[in-house]
Structure formats: structure tokens, C-alpha cells
Design an enzyme around this catalytic site. Structure first.
Site, PDB file in Angstrom:
ATOM      1  CB  CYS A  89     -26.190 -48.419 -39.713  1.00  0.00           C
ATOM      2  SG  CYS A  89     -27.802 -48.226 -38.925  1.00  0.00           S
TER       3      CYS A  89
ATOM      4  CB  CYS B  82     -30.774 -43.180 -38.307  1.00  0.00           C
ATOM      5  SG  CYS B  82     -30.235 -42.776 -36.644  1.00  0.00           S
TER       6      CYS B  82
ATOM      7  CB  CYS C 108     -24.230 -41.986 -38.499  1.00  0.00           C
ATOM      8  SG  CYS C 108     -23.922 -43.054 -37.107  1.00  0.00           S
TER       9      CYS C 108
ATOM     10  CB  CYS D  70     -27.022 -47.857 -32.037  1.00  0.00           C
ATOM     11  SG  CYS D  70     -26.009 -46.446 -32.576  1.00  0.00           S
TER      12      CYS D  70
ATOM     13  CD  GLN E 123     -15.858 -35.569 -23.097  1.00  0.00           C
ATOM     14  OE1 GLN E 123     -16.715 -35.795 -23.957  1.00  0.00           O
ATOM     15  NE2 GLN E 123     -15.404 -34.347 -22.872  1.00  0.00           N
TER      16      GLN E 123
ATOM     17  CD  GLU F  54     -20.156 -26.544 -13.012  1.00  0.00           C
ATOM     18  OE1 GLU F  54     -21.341 -26.286 -13.340  1.00  0.00           O
ATOM     19  OE2 GLU F  54     -19.241 -26.736 -13.844  1.00  0.00           O
TER      20      GLU F  54
ATOM     21  CG  ASP G  36     -14.392 -29.072 -21.381  1.00  0.00           C
ATOM     22  OD1 ASP G  36     -14.970 -28.920 -22.477  1.00  0.00           O
ATOM     23  OD2 ASP G  36     -14.240 -30.179 -20.848  1.00  0.00           O
TER      24      ASP G  36
ATOM     25  CB  CYS H 190     -18.022 -30.630 -28.243  1.00  0.00           C
ATOM     26  SG  CYS H 190     -19.322 -29.651 -27.466  1.00  0.00           S
TER      27      CYS H 190
END
Length: 467
Positions: free
Chosen positions: A72, A78, A81, A158, A279, A329, A381, A408
Site C-alpha cells: 500500500c 494510514c 495497518c 484498500c 466476522q 444477550e 465471546d 479479540c
């Protein structure tokens, strides 16, 4: 003490948790983005405190063998990344090490971490694009924010997304230029369009323009431009006139296409709408979900509690393989979608969704499973902030036999696993290390997955068994 704007030459010792190079300058630790271990670099100090500083890479004097040329052109500007300059196999090792280091530093646990599961695609893997739109000096800019700022770095494409991203950006730029529409300037409070968001599902696209007011001219022209590149798509307008970092406002208006699209993932049928969570890396997500389902479906008397179950996709997958699956939930709309998903997949007698907080709902479900003589396994999760302390205490007091934790965020994952195992604990609001503790759980496996290649982020699955 080093000061701002000073320049130095140094050797990079290792990578930090955000993928930046770490250089020792006397007693000060300097974080330098885009620098790699073993490299000799020249850098400039951008910000300095007594013990640490942030630097800008000016020149790589002696490059590392692991360095590659980023694909890139705006990689160094940016904030999307952090690892394009690092060979992909080495970035996988970095992520395994990152997870192990978090467990050591935060949870006070020396753990064995499996090699990070590689992504089938190093680039072009993302099924969702979300870009801010603004204006500078009367010209619209579309791109990603520079790191730690709200300054947009303009892009035409991108490389983390398939080539449809380039076509979408070009269509929006053309429409805005031809119709004299400005991107929204947060400082001056002028302009109309704030974001463009697109989700790709099986060759179909759900596109949303986020605007501050519902008066976009000549939308048919934008639809015509989209038709040149996209055979199947929906276009929504979302109104967000609030001074906030939240992307979407409450009001959506469908102006073209279908409101939802049917899809199927690992044998579960579901509808994808403008707010549906998926995801971003489909192939890695399938590996994670298959791992979780395989872990919990060990015998016919297993009942799974899917905490933070969202719209119930993983709950449904487990319901197909175990005796019963219970989803918890706190968002009412998500529970309604989960109930419909159970009906559409013929799982109403095996899949049950509960509306409420995990800490409040979990004990009664555990009692129900225990009274039936079945085995309870909990799947966690949670969002990036991890589990609430009360949820962890509920799990500990419920004497759950097995826990599968999907995360994550390695830092909050390590913290929560440490609390469950007993190696750390909260003393008031402070996390403290336990001395001579007896572990409650055995860590069976820690497996990272490269859900987000070329970035610092990593998804991790941990399997715990009660001792």
C-alpha cells in the site's frame, strides 16, 4: 531526559504490543512505528516523558531480513495497518508471542501458546468496508484516519479488501463531485456525508451512506454508478447529526434493493441486514467457530451456555451438535433475531435465547442444567473490554466444568483468564497477583487466529477445564 524533535540513531530491540519497534535510549523506552527488531534506524522524537517516548522513523540504516516492501502506498501514513512491512510468517509468530506476553505480564501465568492459525488470504480478506468522509479546503476526502487522530488519509483503494472497494470509492467520489456534495468537516460543521459503509455477503452488497441531514440530491445518479460495478446491492441512508464518534445514527432509510439478504454459514441459515454483525474474515471465522463447536460437543449430555450470544449464529451451530444451547444477550433486538434464526433452522426445541445480563441470567440456567443431570459448558465471546468482574465471579461460583473463551483483545483475555484460574484478583479496583494460589482451572489450549492480517490485532480461543 530526551526532548521533542531530537534525532537519534538506535537499534530496535523488539516489537511492542501495537507492532511498533522498541528502542532503548538511556533509561527511556522509545516506540517507533514501522521499525523492526535488529534494525539500525534514525528516528525523531515526537513526544517524550521521563520514562518513555514516541518517535518517527526517518531512515532505516540497516534493514532486518524480515522487512518487505508494503503493497500500500500510504501504509506509513494510514492507521489501518501496522505490519505490512513484516514478512507474513514472522507476523504470525509475533502474534503468538504477543498473546503469551500478555498472559505473563497481566495474568502472571507462563503459558504455552499454539502457533497462530494463518489466514488463507493475506490481503483482500475483509468483507466489510467502513470509511470516514470529510472535506479539506472545499475538497472531499475519503480514506482512513491516521493513527491516533481524526485526520483522514485519502485512498483510492484498500488492499485489505477485495477490488470492489476501489469501485465503491470511485463511484462515491464521482457522485459527490458531479453533484457538488461535500464530505462532513467535523471542525467547521459543514458538509453532508460522514461515512460510507459496505458489507459483502455472498456476492451481494449492503451499502450505507451516513449523512448529517436527509437531503442528498440526485440519488438515482449514485445508484446508476453503483449498477456499473455491482449486480446485486442495497443502498441505505443513515441519519447521524450528533457530535459523536459513533458511526450510525438511529434512523435508516432503504432507497434501493432488498432490506436483507439470505445467507448460510457452516450449515446455519440466517438473514443479513444493515446492522447484522459478521466476522470480517470469513475463512478464519469458520475455523474459529468449528474449533469452538468441536470443543463443546464431546458427548450427548452436554448443554452449552453461549454468553454474549448476539444474534445467535454460534448458538445455533452448537445447538446442532449438543443436547441444548442457551444464548444470553442484553440487546433485545438481537434476541428477537436469534429466536427467528432458531425457527428458520428447525432448532426451537434445542436453542433458547434469554434477554438479560450474563451475571443475572447465568445462575438459573446452570441450575436447570445441573438438575437435569447434564454437563454445562460456557462459551464467552465478549466485546474488546472483556467480561465484567461480576460475570467472572458468577462463573467461578457456578462451578462450571468447562469454559471456552473467544477474544479479540489479548490484554483483557489474559486478565479474565487469570481471574478465572486464580492467578490474579481484584483488590478493590486494582488487579493484583495471587501468591501461592491453587488454580481453579487448567488451561487446555490457547490458540490464536489471524483474523486481521497485516494489522496488530489477533483473535484467540482459550479452552479451560475445572480442576
Amino acid at each position: 531526559m530526551i526532548t521533542k524533535n531530537e534525532e537519534f540513531i538506535g537499534i530496535v530491540e523488539r516489537l511492542g504490543s501495537n507492532g511498533e519497534g522498541i528502542v532503548k535510549n538511556g533509561d527511556c523506552v522509545v516506540f517507533v512505528s514501522n521499525a523492526l527488531p535488529s534494525e539500525k534506524i534514525r528516528y525523531k522524537i515526537l513526544k517524550a516523558t521521563k520514562n518513555y517516548a514516541f518517535g518517527k522513523l526517518l531512515e532505516v540504516l540497516v534493514p532486518a531480513d524480515e522487512r518487505v516492501r508494503p503493497v500500500c502506498p500510504v501504509f506509513e501514513k494510514c492507521g489501518g495497518c501496522q505490519l505490512q512491512h513484516l514478512k507474513y510468517p514472522v507476523s504470525l509468530k509475533f502474534k503468538s508471542t504477543l498473546v503469551a506476553d500478555c498472559f505473563k505480564k497481566i495474568a502472571n501465568l507462563d503459558v504455552k501458546v499454539s502457533p497462530t492459525v494463518k489466514s488463507q488470504m493475506e490481503y483482500g480478506y475483509r468483507n466489510k468496508l467502513q470509511l470516514p468522509v470529510s472535506s479539506v479546503d472545499g475538497e472531499t476526502v475519503i480514506g482512513f484516519y491516521a493513527e491516533n487522530s481524526h485526520r483522514i488519509i485519502p485512498i483510492n483503494e484498500c488492499f485489505l479488501h477485495p477490488n470492489w472497494s476501489e469501485k465503491l470509492i470511485l463511484a462515491l467520489k464521482t457522485y459527490m463531485r458531479q453533484n457538488k456534495i461535500l464530505g462532513f468537516n467535523e471542525t467547521l460543521k459543514i458538509g453532508t456525508i460522514r461515512h460510507i459503509v459496505c458489507r459483502e455477503v455472498g456476492g451481494k452488497f449492503i451499502i450505507t451512506l451516513v449523512v448529517v441531514k436527509n437531503d442528498l440530491p440526485n440519488l438515482d445518479a449514485f445508484i446508476s454508478l453503483l449498477k456499473e460495478s455491482f449486480a446485486n446491492f442495497s443502498l441505505f441512508i443513515n441519519i447521524n447529526d450528533k457530535d459523536t464518534n459513533v458511526v450510525f445514527g438511529d434512523e435508516f432509510r432503504l432507497v434501493y434493493g432488498e432490506p436483507t439478504y439470505k445467507s448460510e454459514f457452516l450449515g446455519v441459515k440466517f438473514n443479513v441486514g444493515v446492522l447484522s454483525f459478521m466476522q470480517v474474515n470469513t475463512t478464519i471465522a469458520s475455523k474459529i467457530y468449528q474449533n469452538v463447536v468441536k470443543t463443546v460437543s464431546s458427548d450427548e449430555n452436554v448443554c452449552v451456555i453461549d454468553a454474549y450470544s448476539g444474534t445467535g449464529l454460534m448458538t445455533a451451530m452448537m445447538a446442532k451438535r449438543v443436547k441444548k444451547a442457551y444464548g444470553i444477550e442484553i440487546v433485545e433486538e438481537a434476541v428477537e433475531i436469534s429466536n427467528k434464526l432458531a425457527k428458520d433452522n428447525g432448532l426451537t426445541d434445542k436453542m433458547f435465547s434469554y434477554l438479560g445480563d450474563v451475571k443475572d441470567v447465568l445462575p438459573s440456567i446452570v441450575n436447570e442444567i445441573n438438575n437435569a443431570g447434564d454437563k454445562a459448558i460456557v462459551v464467552l465471546d465478549p466485546p474488546r473490554k472483556g467480561c465484567d468482574e461480576k460475570v467472572l465471579n458468577t462463573l467461578i461460583n457456578s462451578n462450571i466444568s468447562e469454559i471456552v473463551y473467544v477474544s479479540c483483545n489479548p490484554a483483557t483475555l489474559a486478565r479474565d483468564i487469570g481471574i478465572l484460574v486464580g492467578s490474579v484478583y481484584y483488590d478493590g479496583k486494582e488487579l493484583k497477583k495471587a501468591i501461592n494460589f491453587t488454580p481453579r482451572y487448567e488451561i487446555v489450549n490457547i490458540k490464536p487466529y489471524d483474523m486481521f492480517p497485516q494489522t496488530k490485532h489477533v483473535e484467540t480461543v482459550v479452552h479451560l477445564k475445572r480442576i
